[in-house]
Design a protein around this motif. Sequence first.
Motif, PDB file in Angstrom:
ATOM      1  N   SER A 185       0.838  -1.200   0.000  1.00 45.76           N
ATOM      2  CA  SER A 185       0.000   0.000   0.000  1.00 45.76           C
ATOM      3  C   SER A 185       0.870   1.246   0.000  1.00 45.76           C
ATOM      4  CB  SER A 185      -0.905   0.004   1.236  1.00 45.76           C
ATOM      5  OG  SER A 185      -1.566   1.249   1.383  1.00 45.76           O
ATOM      6  N   ASN A 186       0.311   2.351  -0.513  1.00 45.94           N
ATOM      7  CA  ASN A 186       1.030   3.629  -0.445  1.00 45.94           C
ATOM      8  C   ASN A 186       0.809   4.344   0.888  1.00 45.94           C
ATOM      9  OD1 ASN A 186      -1.475   5.064  -0.653  1.00 45.94           O
ATOM     10  ND2 ASN A 186      -1.326   5.102  -2.879  1.00 45.94           N
ATOM     11  N   GLY A 187      -0.006   3.750   1.761  1.00 44.97           N
ATOM     12  CA  GLY A 187      -0.130   4.245   3.127  1.00 44.97           C
ATOM     13  C   GLY A 187      -0.893   5.537   3.309  1.00 44.97           C
ATOM     14  N   THR A 188      -1.692   5.938   2.323  1.00 44.87           N
ATOM     15  CA  THR A 188      -2.359   7.242   2.410  1.00 44.87           C
ATOM     16  C   THR A 188      -3.740   7.199   3.052  1.00 44.87           C
ATOM     17  OG1 THR A 188      -3.183   6.942   0.145  1.00 44.87           O
ATOM     18  CG2 THR A 188      -1.147   8.202   0.417  1.00 44.87           C
ATOM     19  N   HIS A 189      -4.279   6.016   3.299  1.00 42.84           N
ATOM     20  CA  HIS A 189      -5.651   5.946   3.799  1.00 42.84           C
ATOM     21  C   HIS A 189      -5.689   6.224   5.300  1.00 42.84           C
ATOM     22  CE1 HIS A 189      -9.756   4.576   4.426  1.00 42.84           C
ATOM     23  NE2 HIS A 189      -9.889   4.492   3.111  1.00 42.84           N
ATOM     24  N   PRO A 190      -6.604   7.097   5.760  1.00 43.65           N
ATOM     25  CA  PRO A 190      -6.655   7.432   7.191  1.00 43.65           C
ATOM     26  C   PRO A 190      -7.093   6.280   8.092  1.00 43.65           C
ATOM     27  CG  PRO A 190      -8.437   8.531   5.992  1.00 43.65           C
ATOM     28  CD  PRO A 190      -7.527   7.940   4.966  1.00 43.65           C
ATOM     29  N   ARG A 191      -7.618   5.189   7.519  1.00 47.65           N
ATOM     30  CA  ARG A 191      -8.061   4.053   8.329  1.00 47.65           C
ATOM     31  C   ARG A 191      -7.074   2.872   8.283  1.00 47.65           C
ATOM     32  NH1 ARG A 191     -13.784   2.547   6.091  1.00 47.65           N
ATOM     33  NH2 ARG A 191     -13.537   0.878   7.658  1.00 47.65           N
ATOM     34  N   MET A 192      -5.858   3.111   7.818  1.00 47.52           N
ATOM     35  CA  MET A 192      -4.898   2.014   7.665  1.00 47.52           C
ATOM     36  C   MET A 192      -4.721   1.198   8.936  1.00 47.52           C
ATOM     37  SD  MET A 192      -3.720   1.979   4.487  1.00 47.52           S
ATOM     38  CE  MET A 192      -2.521   0.724   4.733  1.00 47.52           C
ATOM     39  N   GLU A 193      -4.738   1.859  10.077  1.00 44.22           N
ATOM     40  CA  GLU A 193      -4.483   1.186  11.349  1.00 44.22           C
ATOM     41  C   GLU A 193      -5.463   0.040  11.595  1.00 44.22           C
ATOM     42  OE1 GLU A 193      -3.720   2.372  16.058  1.00 44.22           O
ATOM     43  OE2 GLU A 193      -4.366   3.904  14.627  1.00 44.22           O
ATOM     44  N   GLU A 194      -6.679   0.150  11.043  1.00 43.46           N
ATOM     45  CA  GLU A 194      -7.681  -0.907  11.233  1.00 43.46           C
ATOM     46  C   GLU A 194      -7.232  -2.245  10.650  1.00 43.46           C
ATOM     47  OE1 GLU A 194     -11.618   0.124   9.896  1.00 43.46           O
ATOM     48  OE2 GLU A 194     -11.355   2.233  10.457  1.00 43.46           O
ATOM     49  N   LEU A 195      -6.321  -2.203   9.662  1.00 45.29           N
ATOM     50  CA  LEU A 195      -5.920  -3.437   8.989  1.00 45.29           C
ATOM     51  C   LEU A 195      -4.812  -4.192   9.732  1.00 45.29           C
ATOM     52  CD1 LEU A 195      -5.831  -2.273   5.239  1.00 45.29           C
ATOM     53  CD2 LEU A 195      -7.733  -3.298   6.506  1.00 45.29           C
ATOM     54  N   ILE A 196      -4.170  -3.546  10.686  1.00 44.65           N
ATOM     55  CA  ILE A 196      -3.006  -4.149  11.344  1.00 44.65           C
ATOM     56  C   ILE A 196      -3.276  -5.560  11.884  1.00 44.65           C
ATOM     57  CG2 ILE A 196      -1.443  -3.943  13.333  1.00 44.65           C
ATOM     58  CD1 ILE A 196      -1.346  -0.934  12.803  1.00 44.65           C
ATOM     59  N   PRO A 197      -4.421  -5.824  12.551  1.00 44.54           N
ATOM     60  CA  PRO A 197      -4.647  -7.179  13.080  1.00 44.54           C
ATOM     61  C   PRO A 197      -4.825  -8.252  11.997  1.00 44.54           C
ATOM     62  CG  PRO A 197      -6.114  -5.568  14.117  1.00 44.54           C
ATOM     63  CD  PRO A 197      -5.514  -4.910  12.934  1.00 44.54           C
ATOM     64  N   TYR A 198      -5.065  -7.830  10.764  1.00 44.91           N
ATOM     65  CA  TYR A 198      -5.412  -8.780   9.705  1.00 44.91           C
ATOM     66  C   TYR A 198      -4.307  -8.931   8.663  1.00 44.91           C
ATOM     67  CZ  TYR A 198      -9.779  -7.399  11.881  1.00 44.91           C
ATOM     68  OH  TYR A 198     -10.754  -7.101  12.804  1.00 44.91           O
ATOM     69  N   VAL A 199      -3.118  -8.423   8.961  1.00 42.09           N
ATOM     70  CA  VAL A 199      -2.012  -8.460   7.998  1.00 42.09           C
ATOM     71  C   VAL A 199      -0.804  -9.118   8.661  1.00 42.09           C
ATOM     72  CG1 VAL A 199      -0.423  -7.075   6.613  1.00 42.09           C
ATOM     73  CG2 VAL A 199      -2.822  -6.397   6.803  1.00 42.09           C
ATOM     74  N   ASP A 200      -0.208 -10.112   7.981  1.00 48.89           N
ATOM     75  CA  ASP A 200       0.969 -10.799   8.504  1.00 48.89           C
ATOM     76  C   ASP A 200       2.272 -10.153   8.036  1.00 48.89           C
ATOM     77  OD1 ASP A 200      -0.472 -13.065   9.805  1.00 48.89           O
ATOM     78  OD2 ASP A 200      -1.130 -13.398   7.743  1.00 48.89           O
ATOM     79  N   GLN A 201       2.260  -9.588   6.855  1.00 49.23           N
ATOM     80  CA  GLN A 201       3.433  -8.881   6.345  1.00 49.23           C
ATOM     81  C   GLN A 201       2.972  -7.585   5.679  1.00 49.23           C
ATOM     82  OE1 GLN A 201       5.904 -11.025   3.568  1.00 49.23           O
ATOM     83  NE2 GLN A 201       7.581  -9.570   3.734  1.00 49.23           N
ATOM     84  N   TRP A 202       3.586  -6.485   6.092  1.00 45.69           N
ATOM     85  CA  TRP A 202       3.142  -5.165   5.657  1.00 45.69           C
ATOM     86  C   TRP A 202       4.224  -4.545   4.777  1.00 45.69           C
ATOM     87  CZ3 TRP A 202      -1.327  -2.873   8.233  1.00 45.69           C
ATOM     88  CH2 TRP A 202      -1.693  -1.621   7.697  1.00 45.69           C
ATOM     89  N   ILE A 203       3.849  -4.211   3.545  1.00 44.42           N
ATOM     90  CA  ILE A 203       4.759  -3.534   2.621  1.00 44.42           C
ATOM     91  C   ILE A 203       4.175  -2.162   2.317  1.00 44.42           C
ATOM     92  CG2 ILE A 203       5.919  -3.609   0.379  1.00 44.42           C
ATOM     93  CD1 ILE A 203       5.466  -6.674   0.420  1.00 44.42           C
ATOM     94  N   MET A 204       4.935  -1.102   2.587  1.00 44.25           N
ATOM     95  CA  MET A 204       4.445   0.256   2.357  1.00 44.25           C
ATOM     96  C   MET A 204       5.410   1.007   1.449  1.00 44.25           C
ATOM     97  SD  MET A 204       3.581   3.359   5.047  1.00 44.25           S
ATOM     98  CE  MET A 204       2.358   2.393   5.936  1.00 44.25           C
ATOM     99  N   ASP A 205       4.863   1.615   0.401  1.00 40.12           N
ATOM    100  CA  ASP A 205       5.670   2.431  -0.496  1.00 40.12           C
ATOM    101  C   ASP A 205       5.786   3.847   0.053  1.00 40.12           C
ATOM    102  OD1 ASP A 205       5.823   0.277  -2.225  1.00 40.12           O
ATOM    103  OD2 ASP A 205       4.145   0.940  -3.457  1.00 40.12           O
ATOM    104  N   VAL A 206       7.009   4.347   0.117  1.00 39.87           N
ATOM    105  CA  VAL A 206       7.259   5.746   0.464  1.00 39.87           C
ATOM    106  C   VAL A 206       8.029   6.344  -0.704  1.00 39.87           C
ATOM    107  CG1 VAL A 206       8.353   7.345   2.071  1.00 39.87           C
ATOM    108  CG2 VAL A 206       7.273   5.255   2.927  1.00 39.87           C
ATOM    109  N   LYS A 207       7.396   7.255  -1.414  1.00 42.50           N
ATOM    110  CA  LYS A 207       7.964   7.711  -2.680  1.00 42.50           C
ATOM    111  C   LYS A 207       8.852   8.946  -2.529  1.00 42.50           C
ATOM    112  CE  LYS A 207       3.878   5.766  -4.852  1.00 42.50           C
ATOM    113  NZ  LYS A 207       4.471   4.441  -5.090  1.00 42.50           N
TER     114      LYS A 207
END
Length: 290
Positions: free
Chosen positions: A152-174
């Motif tokens: 994900s590009n990490g721009t969504h204000p609700r990203m934190e809600e997904l933390i319990p449901y993700v085993d590996q997190w990849i975030m693009d910072v451009k």
Amino acid sequence: MKLKIFQKGFNYSQDGEGNRLIIHLQGCNMKCPWCSNPEGMPLEGVLFVEKEWLKESCCPKGAVKEGTLDRTVCQNCSERPCTNNRRQKGIKLSYKEYEVDEVVKECKMSKPMFFEGGGVTLTGGEITMQFDAVKELLQKLGEEGIHRAIESNGTHPRMEELIPYVDQWIMDVKHYDNETHKKWVGVPNTWTIKNLEIVSAKHQNVLIRVPLIPEFNDSEADAEGFAKLFEEHIKGEHTKVEFLTYHEFGKGKWEQCGLEYKMKPGRIAPGTAEHFEKVLREHGIECVRT
């Protein structure tokens, strides 16, 4: 709920651990001019042309002439007989819709392929353009014991809600600079940096990816800029950084989508990624290559 998906396929270790089913979701809030998947940018989809199959018979409304699709005809066509009612290979809508449970079923059937810690990776486009359906899918994949990665590009204000449901997190910072970020990709980096802090503090498996793009973020000053950004905002020791170098693999797709590829010819100088890694390590930031 339904998901718009424009591509699916297996890939080994490049978008998460092990062998993975990679699911590309339609729609992106950024307009990166170097994007290798431009067909995934508009949430409403785009007509994608396969030149070798593009015949006048593909469109009963006369939009195809001399091997070219006249998209001005398509703009005023709500019926889309080319993709809805006809069997042809020359024109297709970039995505297909699937019920979340259909996707879960396919992932369950793919379990024998998830070797060496593999699983499912959701990428884009930008996955949070379909946030609620993505959250439901991640929950259900977890219930089936399937390893879940997101990019994900990490721009969504609700990203934190997904933390319990993700085993590996990849975030693009451009880019580390907000104005440069807005100028090139169309949106600020404010939420990306906020979510970088939140996710790196709370998640145990985070990979930050930086695409190195000519004239955008590949200078000596940029190396220091990223080092300072990550030194300040990465909050967990389990967070790593990877630099990816620019390529033109998706250039032909822009034409197939009826879009102009505006990137100037250029490449990242040899050794640039290695230098960026050296600078970050000097600031105590771990770098990896996948």
